[in-house]
Structure formats: structure tokens, C-alpha cells
Design a protein around this motif. Structure first.
Motif, PDB file in Angstrom:
ATOM      1  N   PRO A  35     -20.490  14.843  -0.199  1.00 23.82           N
ATOM      2  CA  PRO A  35     -21.824  15.011  -0.790  1.00 23.82           C
ATOM      3  C   PRO A  35     -22.369  16.428  -0.660  1.00 23.82           C
ATOM      4  CG  PRO A  35     -21.727  13.035   0.578  1.00 23.82           C
ATOM      5  CD  PRO A  35     -20.501  13.840   0.877  1.00 23.82           C
ATOM      6  N   GLN A  36     -21.996  17.129   0.421  1.00 27.10           N
ATOM      7  CA  GLN A  36     -22.567  18.451   0.665  1.00 27.10           C
ATOM      8  C   GLN A  36     -21.924  19.538  -0.202  1.00 27.10           C
ATOM      9  OE1 GLN A  36     -21.932  16.343   3.426  1.00 27.10           O
ATOM     10  NE2 GLN A  36     -24.117  15.869   3.322  1.00 27.10           N
ATOM     11  N   GLY A  37     -20.628  19.397  -0.473  1.00 33.47           N
ATOM     12  CA  GLY A  37     -19.928  20.429  -1.240  1.00 33.47           C
ATOM     13  C   GLY A  37     -19.340  19.866  -2.512  1.00 33.47           C
ATOM     14  N   HIS A  38     -18.799  20.745  -3.324  1.00 34.33           N
ATOM     15  CA  HIS A  38     -18.170  20.309  -4.560  1.00 34.33           C
ATOM     16  C   HIS A  38     -16.785  19.747  -4.259  1.00 34.33           C
ATOM     17  CE1 HIS A  38     -21.290  21.775  -7.184  1.00 34.33           C
ATOM     18  NE2 HIS A  38     -21.288  22.941  -6.552  1.00 34.33           N
ATOM     19  N   VAL A  39     -16.377  18.769  -5.029  1.00 34.58           N
ATOM     20  CA  VAL A  39     -15.051  18.171  -4.880  1.00 34.58           C
ATOM     21  C   VAL A  39     -14.018  19.175  -5.390  1.00 34.58           C
ATOM     22  CG1 VAL A  39     -13.557  16.285  -5.605  1.00 34.58           C
ATOM     23  CG2 VAL A  39     -15.983  15.857  -5.145  1.00 34.58           C
ATOM     24  N   ALA A  40     -12.968  19.380  -4.600  1.00 34.97           N
ATOM     25  CA  ALA A  40     -11.926  20.325  -4.997  1.00 34.97           C
ATOM     26  C   ALA A  40     -11.339  19.924  -6.349  1.00 34.97           C
ATOM     27  CB  ALA A  40     -10.829  20.354  -3.937  1.00 34.97           C
ATOM     28  N   PRO A  41     -11.141  20.879  -7.240  1.00 33.81           N
ATOM     29  CA  PRO A  41     -10.623  20.557  -8.575  1.00 33.81           C
ATOM     30  C   PRO A  41      -9.304  19.791  -8.555  1.00 33.81           C
ATOM     31  CG  PRO A  41     -11.444  22.800  -8.537  1.00 33.81           C
ATOM     32  CD  PRO A  41     -11.469  22.320  -7.117  1.00 33.81           C
ATOM     33  N   ASP A  42      -8.392  20.151  -7.618  1.00 31.24           N
ATOM     34  CA  ASP A  42      -7.105  19.440  -7.592  1.00 31.24           C
ATOM     35  C   ASP A  42      -7.267  17.996  -7.132  1.00 31.24           C
ATOM     36  OD1 ASP A  42      -7.742  20.101  -4.974  1.00 31.24           O
ATOM     37  OD2 ASP A  42      -5.728  20.800  -4.441  1.00 31.24           O
ATOM     38  N   LEU A  43      -8.267  17.723  -6.272  1.00 27.00           N
ATOM     39  CA  LEU A  43      -8.519  16.359  -5.831  1.00 27.00           C
ATOM     40  C   LEU A  43      -9.119  15.534  -6.974  1.00 27.00           C
ATOM     41  CD1 LEU A  43      -8.492  14.297  -3.538  1.00 27.00           C
ATOM     42  CD2 LEU A  43     -10.716  15.186  -2.796  1.00 27.00           C
ATOM     43  N   LEU A  70       0.825  -1.200   0.000  1.00 20.01           N
ATOM     44  CA  LEU A  70       0.000   0.000   0.000  1.00 20.01           C
ATOM     45  C   LEU A  70       0.862   1.253   0.000  1.00 20.01           C
ATOM     46  CD1 LEU A  70      -2.341  -1.966   0.742  1.00 20.01           C
ATOM     47  CD2 LEU A  70      -3.186  -0.190   2.275  1.00 20.01           C
ATOM     48  N   THR A  71       0.473   2.220  -0.789  1.00 17.68           N
ATOM     49  CA  THR A  71       1.115   3.526  -0.827  1.00 17.68           C
ATOM     50  C   THR A  71       0.033   4.582  -0.628  1.00 17.68           C
ATOM     51  OG1 THR A  71       2.807   2.751  -2.387  1.00 17.68           O
ATOM     52  CG2 THR A  71       2.488   5.132  -2.200  1.00 17.68           C
ATOM     53  N   ILE A  72       0.223   5.426   0.381  1.00 22.17           N
ATOM     54  CA  ILE A  72      -0.751   6.478   0.674  1.00 22.17           C
ATOM     55  C   ILE A  72      -0.334   7.734  -0.089  1.00 22.17           C
ATOM     56  CG2 ILE A  72      -1.971   7.734   2.471  1.00 22.17           C
ATOM     57  CD1 ILE A  72      -2.232   4.702   2.652  1.00 22.17           C
ATOM     58  N   VAL A  73      -1.301   8.290  -0.830  1.00 22.03           N
ATOM     59  CA  VAL A  73      -1.023   9.427  -1.711  1.00 22.03           C
ATOM     60  C   VAL A  73      -1.957  10.584  -1.366  1.00 22.03           C
ATOM     61  CG1 VAL A  73      -0.837  10.187  -4.112  1.00 22.03           C
ATOM     62  CG2 VAL A  73      -0.479   7.765  -3.542  1.00 22.03           C
ATOM     63  N   SER A  74      -1.407  11.792  -1.298  1.00 20.94           N
ATOM     64  CA  SER A  74      -2.243  12.994  -1.207  1.00 20.94           C
ATOM     65  C   SER A  74      -1.855  13.936  -2.337  1.00 20.94           C
ATOM     66  CB  SER A  74      -2.079  13.686   0.151  1.00 20.94           C
ATOM     67  OG  SER A  74      -0.778  14.236   0.287  1.00 20.94           O
ATOM     68  N   VAL A  75      -2.632  14.965  -2.534  1.00 23.26           N
ATOM     69  CA  VAL A  75      -2.381  15.876  -3.654  1.00 23.26           C
ATOM     70  C   VAL A  75      -0.986  16.475  -3.577  1.00 23.26           C
ATOM     71  CG1 VAL A  75      -3.085  18.062  -4.707  1.00 23.26           C
ATOM     72  CG2 VAL A  75      -4.819  16.397  -4.015  1.00 23.26           C
ATOM     73  N   ASP A  76      -0.594  16.954  -2.381  1.00 24.56           N
ATOM     74  CA  ASP A  76       0.699  17.634  -2.252  1.00 24.56           C
ATOM     75  C   ASP A  76       1.744  16.826  -1.497  1.00 24.56           C
ATOM     76  OD1 ASP A  76      -0.281  17.747   0.310  1.00 24.56           O
ATOM     77  OD2 ASP A  76      -0.365  19.931   0.435  1.00 24.56           O
ATOM     78  N   GLY A  77       1.377  15.612  -1.072  1.00 26.07           N
ATOM     79  CA  GLY A  77       2.338  14.782  -0.349  1.00 26.07           C
ATOM     80  C   GLY A  77       2.366  15.003   1.142  1.00 26.07           C
ATOM     81  N   GLY A  78       1.602  15.985   1.626  1.00 26.18           N
ATOM     82  CA  GLY A  78       1.585  16.265   3.049  1.00 26.18           C
ATOM     83  C   GLY A  78       0.610  15.371   3.785  1.00 26.18           C
ATOM     84  N   PRO A  79       0.766  15.219   5.118  1.00 32.66           N
ATOM     85  CA  PRO A  79      -0.188  14.416   5.903  1.00 32.66           C
ATOM     86  C   PRO A  79      -1.572  15.042   5.863  1.00 32.66           C
ATOM     87  CG  PRO A  79       1.239  15.691   7.351  1.00 32.66           C
ATOM     88  CD  PRO A  79       1.789  15.862   5.966  1.00 32.66           C
ATOM     89  N   ASP A  88       2.777   8.852   1.927  1.00 31.16           N
ATOM     90  CA  ASP A  88       4.036   8.372   1.349  1.00 31.16           C
ATOM     91  C   ASP A  88       4.543   9.247   0.214  1.00 31.16           C
ATOM     92  OD1 ASP A  88       4.204   5.956   2.963  1.00 31.16           O
ATOM     93  OD2 ASP A  88       2.528   5.208   1.767  1.00 31.16           O
ATOM     94  N   THR A  89       3.634   9.794  -0.569  1.00 31.99           N
ATOM     95  CA  THR A  89       4.080  10.544  -1.747  1.00 31.99           C
ATOM     96  C   THR A  89       2.969  11.470  -2.230  1.00 31.99           C
ATOM     97  OG1 THR A  89       5.045  10.315  -3.962  1.00 31.99           O
ATOM     98  CG2 THR A  89       3.269   8.790  -3.390  1.00 31.99           C
ATOM     99  N   ASP A  90       3.342  12.390  -3.110  1.00 30.24           N
ATOM    100  CA  ASP A  90       2.327  13.241  -3.726  1.00 30.24           C
ATOM    101  C   ASP A  90       1.927  12.657  -5.073  1.00 30.24           C
ATOM    102  OD1 ASP A  90       4.120  14.117  -5.787  1.00 30.24           O
ATOM    103  OD2 ASP A  90       4.906  15.654  -4.449  1.00 30.24           O
ATOM    104  N   VAL A  91       0.892  13.240  -5.659  1.00 29.63           N
ATOM    105  CA  VAL A  91       0.348  12.694  -6.899  1.00 29.63           C
ATOM    106  C   VAL A  91       1.376  12.717  -8.026  1.00 29.63           C
ATOM    107  CG1 VAL A  91      -1.395  13.055  -8.688  1.00 29.63           C
ATOM    108  CG2 VAL A  91      -2.019  13.256  -6.277  1.00 29.63           C
ATOM    109  N   SER A  92       2.136  13.813  -8.115  1.00 33.56           N
ATOM    110  CA  SER A  92       3.068  13.956  -9.234  1.00 33.56           C
ATOM    111  C   SER A  92       4.186  12.924  -9.203  1.00 33.56           C
ATOM    112  CB  SER A  92       3.662  15.367  -9.250  1.00 33.56           C
ATOM    113  OG  SER A  92       4.419  15.596  -8.066  1.00 33.56           O
ATOM    114  N   ALA A  93       4.530  12.454  -7.999  1.00 33.52           N
ATOM    115  CA  ALA A  93       5.627  11.489  -7.871  1.00 33.52           C
ATOM    116  C   ALA A  93       5.136  10.052  -7.729  1.00 33.52           C
ATOM    117  CB  ALA A  93       6.498  11.853  -6.662  1.00 33.52           C
ATOM    118  N   ALA A  94       3.830   9.851  -7.714  1.00 32.91           N
ATOM    119  CA  ALA A  94       3.284   8.510  -7.502  1.00 32.91           C
ATOM    120  C   ALA A  94       3.522   7.624  -8.722  1.00 32.91           C
ATOM    121  CB  ALA A  94       1.791   8.587  -7.207  1.00 32.91           C
ATOM    122  N   PRO A  95       3.851   6.360  -8.496  1.00 30.37           N
ATOM    123  CA  PRO A  95       4.018   5.433  -9.619  1.00 30.37           C
ATOM    124  C   PRO A  95       2.658   4.976 -10.145  1.00 30.37           C
ATOM    125  CG  PRO A  95       4.284   4.261  -7.556  1.00 30.37           C
ATOM    126  CD  PRO A  95       4.079   5.711  -7.198  1.00 30.37           C
ATOM    127  N   ALA A  96       2.672   4.212 -11.189  1.00 30.93           N
ATOM    128  CA  ALA A  96       1.446   3.575 -11.675  1.00 30.93           C
ATOM    129  C   ALA A  96       1.094   2.437 -10.731  1.00 30.93           C
ATOM    130  CB  ALA A  96       1.645   3.051 -13.093  1.00 30.93           C
TER     131      ALA A  96
END
Length: 329
Positions: free
Chosen positions: A82-90, A40-49, A61-69
């Protein structure tokens, strides 16, 4: 022979539902004890917790730009989706990761992220029972299945609310390593290999808004006040002084059902409440207006796919320090 490694990327974000991550993660970890080889590899948009729904910080573990396939991309849900719009970067992160993944899966409201990324277009899908109608409106070309615990459409998987992520993870393990290994995982975690029934066994049958038309509110009030009374179509129409045909038309227009189905749902919800409070099935049938236990059993089979007795055993109590329902031995 050592099995080849299967990589799973989990896309997380602030406000993520903790069990959406921990439930499937435990399944994959347990599978490794029985011969699986998941990483398992945990990924966030910017790599931060990120912060979870219970306030615990989740390391990444990593940000989206550095994540492998990844062989599998898993997208968790969150209460605010459900209540709000999904952030564009997400949404963009999910779309980019999915484009390189062998298969894509969402847990609970993670389906809203897939929808915002355009990954549910013309696909079958599901999400938590409370939000299926909203998902269908947000993704008008998707075919949302409100009662499924999880749905597969090609290489796309979506699951229902929270713990259904465990059901989905077991299905993925079975696909990867076979039924025997998945069965060993289910036994070890003390969960069902395949749960009977769908999401409707956890939802409220009459969860929609109250009728707006005064005539329909009168009908609802009359049935709830005395569910054992004569509530045939003719009797209800006479009570509110309209023709049976007009009453049926009003129900279909406003509530998308028939008067008789609506009466059954009110009685059905009352029967469930009686079972929850400890009455046995025969008492629940009589007090909620069903003419017999058999008619109650048929209603449970239609709406939940299980019997009243199984419902009571499964949902009334965890079994810790409880007594048997009144009238049952």
C-alpha cells in the motif's frame, strides 16, 4: 471415485505476508485429507526463493515464464504494497499468470498487485480495512467494499486482511468440492465456516484524521470529555455558537457524516473500549452515553452485525486463563 486434481499457483515476492500463504495453504492441505485433490505450486518472478514478513525464506517451485496454466492463481499480500508502487515485473507476472488461470484470488493487500495489473478494473473488490480507501484511489473504476471479508466478482476473488484468506480458501474449497467437505476442513482447523459480521468488527470506527475545523474539534472534544452529556444537534450547535443547519453542513463537508452519527461513533468506540477492559454491556452503555443497553445493542447491530455480548466473547480474550467480565456470571 478419485476427484480430478485442482492446481493452485501462488505468486510470492520479497516481503510477502507469511500468513497470506500459510493460512490458505493449510486449508487446501487439510482439504486433501478429506477427499480434495489440490496441488500447490509456489511461483516467483525469477524462480528464486523469497523472504517473508517474519524473515523466513520461502522456497519457490518455478518462475513465471516456466509456470503452467493454473486452475486457481492466488496472489499474496505484503506490508509494503500500500505504501509504495507495485514493481512492474510483479504486476506483469500477475497479469500473465491470470490470463491463463481459471480463477484469480488475492489475499489482503495482494489486491494492490491485481490493481496494478489492471485486473480490478470495473470489478468489485476488497482488501484489508486499513487500506480500502487507498485501493479505491489507486483503482478508481473498481468498486471497493470496505466491510467484506471476501468478494467474488465472476472468476475474480479478493479477500480482506490476513486471516480472511482462510475464509476465502474455505469458500473456494466449498465451490470445488461442496459444503460438506469444506465444513469438515473448518471443523478440523477449528475455524468458522462463515464468520458473522464484516471487517468493521476489527477496525476502529473513527480511524480517519482528526477534524481540521476548530468548531468540529470543539464538538469532538466535548463529546469525548463527557459522552453522557446532552449531545443533541441543538445542544451541540448552541455550544459552538452556530446554527444546527450550519453544523450539519460542516460535518457533511469535512467528515462525510452527520453530527448525530458522529456522536454515536464516539460513544460506540468508548463502549467497545469499556467492553475490552472488562465492563459488562450495561456498564458500557451507561458510561459511554447510551441511554440503555438496548440502544447500545442496536448500535452494535448497525456497526458490527453482532451483539455487545458476542463482541466481548469474541474479541476481549482468547479464553485462556481469563475471568468473566465484571458484573457478568
Amino acid at each position: 471415485m478419485k476427484r480430478s486434481e485442482h492446481s493452485i499457483g501462488v505468486l510470492v515476492f520479497d516481503g510477502m505476508k507469511m500468513l497470506d500463504l500459510s493460512g490458505p495453504a493449510e486449508v487446501f492441505s487439510e482439504a486433501n485429507r478429506f477427499g480434495g485433490h489440490y496441488r500447490l505450486t509456489i511461483v516467483s518472478v525469477d524462480g528464486g526463493p523469497v523472504s517473508s514478513s517474519i524473515g523466513v525464506q520461502v522456497p519457490v517451485d518455478t518462475d513465471v515464464s516456466a509456470a503452467p496454466a493454473f486452475d486457481t492463481l492466488l496472489v499474496v499480500g505484503g506490508d509494503r504494497l500500500p505504501q509504495g508502487h507495485v514493481a512492474p515485473d510483479l504486476a506483469a507476472a500477475a497479469r500473465n499468470l491470470a490470463s491463463q488461470a481459471g480463477r484469480v484470488a488475492s489475499i489482503c493487500t495482494g489486491a494492490f498487485i491485481l490493481g496494478a495489473a489492471g485486473l480490478l478494473d470495473d470489478k468489485r473488490a476488497t482488501t484489508h480495512w486499513q487500506h480500502t480507501e487507498l485501493l479505491a484511489r489507486r483503482c478508481p473504476t473498481a468498486r471497493v467494499e470496505p466491510d467484506a471479508l471476501f468478494v467474488r466478482d465472476g472468476c475474480l476473488y479478493t479477500s480482506a486482511g490476513v486471516t480472511a484468506g482462510i475464509d476465502l480458501a474455505l469458500a473456494l474449497v466449498e465451490q470445488d468440492y461442496g459444503a460438506d467437505l469444506a465444513r469438515s476442513v473448518a471443523r478440523s482447523l477449528v475455524v468458522y465456516m462463515q464468520r458473522a459480521g464484516g471487517q468493521s468488527q476489527f477496525s476502529a470506527s473513527l480511524q480517519g484524521p482528526a477534524p481540521q475545523t476548530p468548531v468540529l474539534r470543539q464538538v469532538q472534544d466535548a463529546v469525548q470529555a463527557d459522552p453522557t452529556a446532552d449531545h443533541t444537534l441543538e445542544a451541540l450547535a448552541a455550544r459552538v455558537r452556530v446554527s444546527p443547519r450550519h453544523l450539519t453542513r460542516m460535518f457533511r463537508t469535512e467528515l462525510d457524516t452527520t453530527p448525530m452519527r458522529y456522536v454515536e461513533l464516539i460513544r460506540f468506540d468508548m463502549a467497545k473500549a469499556l467492553l475490552d477492559s472488562g465492563h459488562n454491556a450495561t456498564e458500557a452503555a451507561a458510561r459511554s452515553g447510551f441511554p440503555s443497553y438496548e440502544s447500545l445493542r442496536r448500535a452494535f447491530a448497525r456497526h458490527l452485525g453482532i451483539s455487545p455480548t458476542k463482541y466481548q466473547r469474541r474479541f476481549t480474550t482468547t479464553g485462556a486463563g481469563s475471568r468473566a467480565p465484571r458484573g457478568s456470571r
